[in-house]
Write a protein that holds these residues in place. Structure first.
Motif: not given
Length: 119
Positions: A71-73, A96-98, A101-103
């Motif tokens: 999803f993030l990709h 937390r996913l964002f 990952t520092g994105l």
């Protein structure tokens, strides 16, 4: 009407991805979870919304409970081609996913869909 998709008159299924036009903007809505199983559907939805929205898309994350690196990709890929606005509120695991990952700086985050729709 919370939880019911007004465009289809039914509750969306877990993992479903919809593209709708709201207030003249293209909105991609993933429901429940977004992972590798929804990768192709989500990629197609983001591509369609970016084309139809002139390079700007709003992704409504308010109904998303879980997302993985696929999803993030796909969001990163979309951000490389246009303006990606993410509407909350975000579930803690999604936020937390964002963060880890520092994105986070790649996207424009909004508290809710209404604020993401403002030009």
């Amino acid at each position: 009407m919370d939880g019911v998709d007004a465009t289809r008159g039914r509750s969306p299924r877990d993992g479903e991805v919809q593209v709708v036009e709201t207030a003249g903007r293209q909105v991609v809505r993933p429901f429940g979870h977004a992972d590798f199983e929804q990768g192709e559907e989500l990629a197609a939805a983001l591509d369609e919304a970016l084309r139809a929205g002139g390079g700007r898309v709003v992704v409504d994350l308010g109904r998303l409970a879980f997302a993985d690196s696929t999803f993030l990709h796909l969001l990163v890929r979309a951000a490389a081609r246009g303006e990606v606005h993410l509407a909350g509120p975000l579930a803690p695991d999604v936020r937390r996913l964002f963060d880890i990952t520092g994105l986070t700086p790649l996207f424009r985050f909004h508290a809710d869909l209404d604020s993401a729709l403002v030009p």
